[in-house]
Write an enzyme that holds these catalytic residues in place. Structure first.
Site, mmCIF file in Angstrom:
data_model
loop_
_atom_site.group_PDB
_atom_site.id
_atom_site.type_symbol
_atom_site.label_atom_id
_atom_site.label_comp_id
_atom_site.label_asym_id
_atom_site.label_seq_id
_atom_site.Cartn_x
_atom_site.Cartn_y
_atom_site.Cartn_z
ATOM 1 N N GLU A 25 36.105 61.990 16.189
ATOM 2 C CA GLU A 25 36.438 60.968 15.177
ATOM 3 C C GLU A 25 37.627 60.118 15.617
ATOM 4 O O GLU A 25 38.337 60.455 16.569
ATOM 5 C CB GLU A 25 36.741 61.636 13.834
ATOM 6 C CG GLU A 25 37.963 62.539 13.874
ATOM 7 C CD GLU A 25 38.665 62.636 12.526
ATOM 8 O OE1 GLU A 25 39.009 61.578 11.963
ATOM 9 O OE2 GLU A 25 38.890 63.767 12.059
ATOM 10 N N LYS A 86 40.421 52.785 7.262
ATOM 11 C CA LYS A 86 40.012 54.197 7.300
ATOM 12 C C LYS A 86 38.637 54.276 6.642
ATOM 13 O O LYS A 86 38.505 54.052 5.436
ATOM 14 C CB LYS A 86 41.050 55.041 6.553
ATOM 15 C CG LYS A 86 40.695 56.517 6.423
ATOM 16 C CD LYS A 86 41.780 57.289 5.659
ATOM 17 C CE LYS A 86 41.289 58.642 5.187
ATOM 18 N NZ LYS A 86 42.268 59.358 4.369
ATOM 19 N N VAL A 106 35.767 62.093 9.056
ATOM 20 C CA VAL A 106 34.723 63.091 9.309
ATOM 21 C C VAL A 106 33.387 62.607 8.729
ATOM 22 O O VAL A 106 32.355 62.629 9.406
ATOM 23 C CB VAL A 106 35.118 64.469 8.731
ATOM 24 C CG1 VAL A 106 33.941 65.434 8.728
ATOM 25 C CG2 VAL A 106 36.288 65.047 9.533
ATOM 26 N N ASP A 138 40.411 64.188 -6.900
ATOM 27 C CA ASP A 138 40.455 63.848 -5.478
ATOM 28 C C ASP A 138 39.716 64.902 -4.648
ATOM 29 O O ASP A 138 40.244 65.966 -4.343
ATOM 30 C CB ASP A 138 41.917 63.722 -5.021
ATOM 31 C CG ASP A 138 42.031 63.112 -3.625
ATOM 32 O OD1 ASP A 138 40.993 62.988 -2.937
ATOM 33 O OD2 ASP A 138 43.159 62.755 -3.225
ATOM 34 N N SER A 140 37.364 65.016 -1.147
ATOM 35 C CA SER A 140 36.976 64.200 0.016
ATOM 36 C C SER A 140 35.460 64.034 0.107
ATOM 37 O O SER A 140 34.695 64.973 -0.128
ATOM 38 C CB SER A 140 37.480 64.843 1.299
ATOM 39 O OG SER A 140 37.046 64.104 2.409
ATOM 40 N N ALA A 141 35.061 62.831 0.492
ATOM 41 C CA ALA A 141 33.637 62.555 0.739
ATOM 42 C C ALA A 141 33.112 63.358 1.933
ATOM 43 O O ALA A 141 31.899 63.462 2.122
ATOM 44 C CB ALA A 141 33.439 61.056 0.987
ATOM 45 N N ASP A 142 34.012 63.953 2.719
ATOM 46 C CA ASP A 142 33.568 64.797 3.843
ATOM 47 C C ASP A 142 32.662 65.927 3.352
ATOM 48 O O ASP A 142 31.725 66.332 4.046
ATOM 49 C CB ASP A 142 34.775 65.435 4.557
ATOM 50 C CG ASP A 142 35.643 64.427 5.297
ATOM 51 O OD1 ASP A 142 35.254 63.250 5.398
ATOM 52 O OD2 ASP A 142 36.722 64.840 5.775
ATOM 53 N N LYS A 159 42.453 71.577 5.804
ATOM 54 C CA LYS A 159 43.911 71.437 5.875
ATOM 55 C C LYS A 159 44.562 72.212 4.734
ATOM 56 O O LYS A 159 44.097 72.173 3.605
ATOM 57 C CB LYS A 159 44.303 69.963 5.795
ATOM 58 C CG LYS A 159 44.063 69.242 7.118
ATOM 59 C CD LYS A 159 44.741 67.908 7.152
ATOM 60 C CE LYS A 159 43.845 66.738 6.894
ATOM 61 N NZ LYS A 159 42.619 66.570 7.569
HETATM 62 N N1 PSU Z 1 42.093 66.049 10.580
HETATM 63 C C1 PSU Z 1 43.301 65.820 11.139
HETATM 64 N N2 PSU Z 1 43.911 64.639 10.866
HETATM 65 C C2 PSU Z 1 43.317 63.692 10.089
HETATM 66 C C3 PSU Z 1 42.042 63.927 9.512
HETATM 67 C C4 PSU Z 1 41.485 65.145 9.791
HETATM 68 O O1 PSU Z 1 43.822 66.662 11.860
HETATM 69 O O2 PSU Z 1 43.882 62.620 9.942
HETATM 70 C C5 PSU Z 1 41.325 62.872 8.693
HETATM 71 C C6 PSU Z 1 39.818 63.046 8.932
HETATM 72 O O3 PSU Z 1 39.310 61.811 9.376
HETATM 73 C C7 PSU Z 1 39.251 63.410 7.573
HETATM 74 C C8 PSU Z 1 40.179 62.662 6.692
HETATM 75 O O4 PSU Z 1 37.905 63.054 7.437
HETATM 76 O O5 PSU Z 1 41.460 62.932 7.276
HETATM 77 C C9 PSU Z 1 40.075 63.081 5.249
HETATM 78 O O6 PSU Z 1 40.608 62.071 4.453
HETATM 79 P P1 PSU Z 1 40.446 62.138 2.876
HETATM 80 O O7 PSU Z 1 41.184 63.362 2.493
HETATM 81 O O8 PSU Z 1 41.088 60.869 2.363
HETATM 82 O O9 PSU Z 1 38.967 62.233 2.601
HETATM 83 MN MN MN Z 2 40.666 61.676 -1.233
#
Ligand code: PSU
Ligand code: MN
Length: 302
Positions: A25, A86, A106, A138, A140-142, A159
């Protein structure tokens, strides 16, 4: 090949020769790490994939195309640019239509990898259910992407800034296989153990590849999450991270950080709070995931 996909030279050759390819990614480069470690890491991760016998395909949106495999000049330009979008599932088409530069999360990387016929993808940590999601919603769409797009995602768990219990519950609801690699515990990114047992455990890349093939044979939609613990030498234990995470979350709330900005804000805050130690661990775990993803891609015949 889909006409929005523009493979780089090395990836095009690998596709023609049927060599194993690992998708990578780009949000981790633009929003996840500071300059210049972001560029150094992007290069090092690609090298890990090559050293493990596969071809790296870093994915980003540029000039109205989905670039699958960036050359070094592209990688550097991306690592230095400040106004990169992003991209998740919701914004990928807008970025392509407007011809802007966009880094894929992701979710978006899975979509692009699938369009390009790539079945294995390495990252750091996936997005998940944020702490306080019962208020903020909140999520994530992941997670939904893992439920619908057939790509094996290798990450160091979710995380630790997230609510791990709720993240595992949502993945279970969505029918996403969550596989801890080589241990029972679900890892928590900087730490090897989140305090939770993963639903599945596998001991070899071949076993993971076989599971993915079986999913395809059954006609089940979606991918799988492989949770690969950070190497012991690089881990930051959970009890060290936990108070710092609480602090980072308080700061995010005080500054009114919401939406897409939350994850980058927390990562930056923790980087500063640990004098860069979280970044060192982040780099080590992405490299470790790249090695495992390459081995899975080789065993997948992909
Ligand atoms: N893993 C990391 N650093 C990051 C991310 C993942 O070590 O910056 C990113 C990935 O692209 C993941 C995104 O899909 O953070 C998730 O963002 P959000 O929580 O806004 O969905
Ligand atoms: Mn989010």
């Amino acid at each position: 090949m889909h006409d929005l996909i523009q493979p780089g030279a090395e990836v095009a050759d690998a596709m023609a020769a049927g060599k194993p390819i690992v998708a990578l990614e780009s949000t981790i480069i633009t929003h996840g790490m500071p300059w210049p470690q972001n560029l150094e890491t992007a290069r090092a991760v690609e090298e890990e994939v090559r050293a493990a016998g596969a071809v790296p395909a870093t994915i980003a949106v540029m000039g109205g195309k989905i670039r699958v495999g960036l050359d070094d000049a592209d990688l550097e330009a991306l690592a230095q640019s400040k106004d990169v979008w992003k991209l998740s599932r919701a914004d990928l088409p807008a970025a392509l239509a407007q011809g802007v530069t966009g880094a894929t999360t992701v979710a978006a990387t899975m979509i692009c990898a699938h369009l390009a016929g790539i079945r294995v993808f390495a990252t750091g940590g996936i997005g998940g259910v944020h702490r306080g999601a019962e208020e903020s919603f909140d999520i994530s769409a992941d997670l939904h992407e893992l439920a619908r797009t057939p790509v094996t995602v290798v990450a160091a768990g979710a995380k630790a800034i997230l609510d791990i219990d709720k993240t595992l519950e949502v993945l279970e609801t969505l029918g996403v296989p969550v596989i801890a690699y080589g241990q029972a515990a679900f890892p928590a990114f900087w730490s090897r153990d989140s305090g939770r047992t993963a639903p599945l455990r596998m001991e070899s890349p071949a076993a993971i590849a076989a599971e993915a093939r079986m999913r395809a044979a059954l006609g089940l939609s979606g991918g799988q999450l492989v949770a690969n613990p950070v190497p012991e030498a690089n881990e930051i234990p959970r009890d060290v991270m936990e108070p710092l995470i609480t602090e980072a979350l308080t700061a995010a709330e005080a500054e009114g950080v919401t939406g897409k900005a939350v994850t980058p804000f927390l990562l930056q805050h923790l980087f500063e709070a640990t004098d860069g130690r979280t970044l060192e661990t982040n780099i080590a775990l992405v490299r470790n995931n790249a090695r495992l993803a390459a081995a899975i891609a080789r065993d997948s015949g992909a």
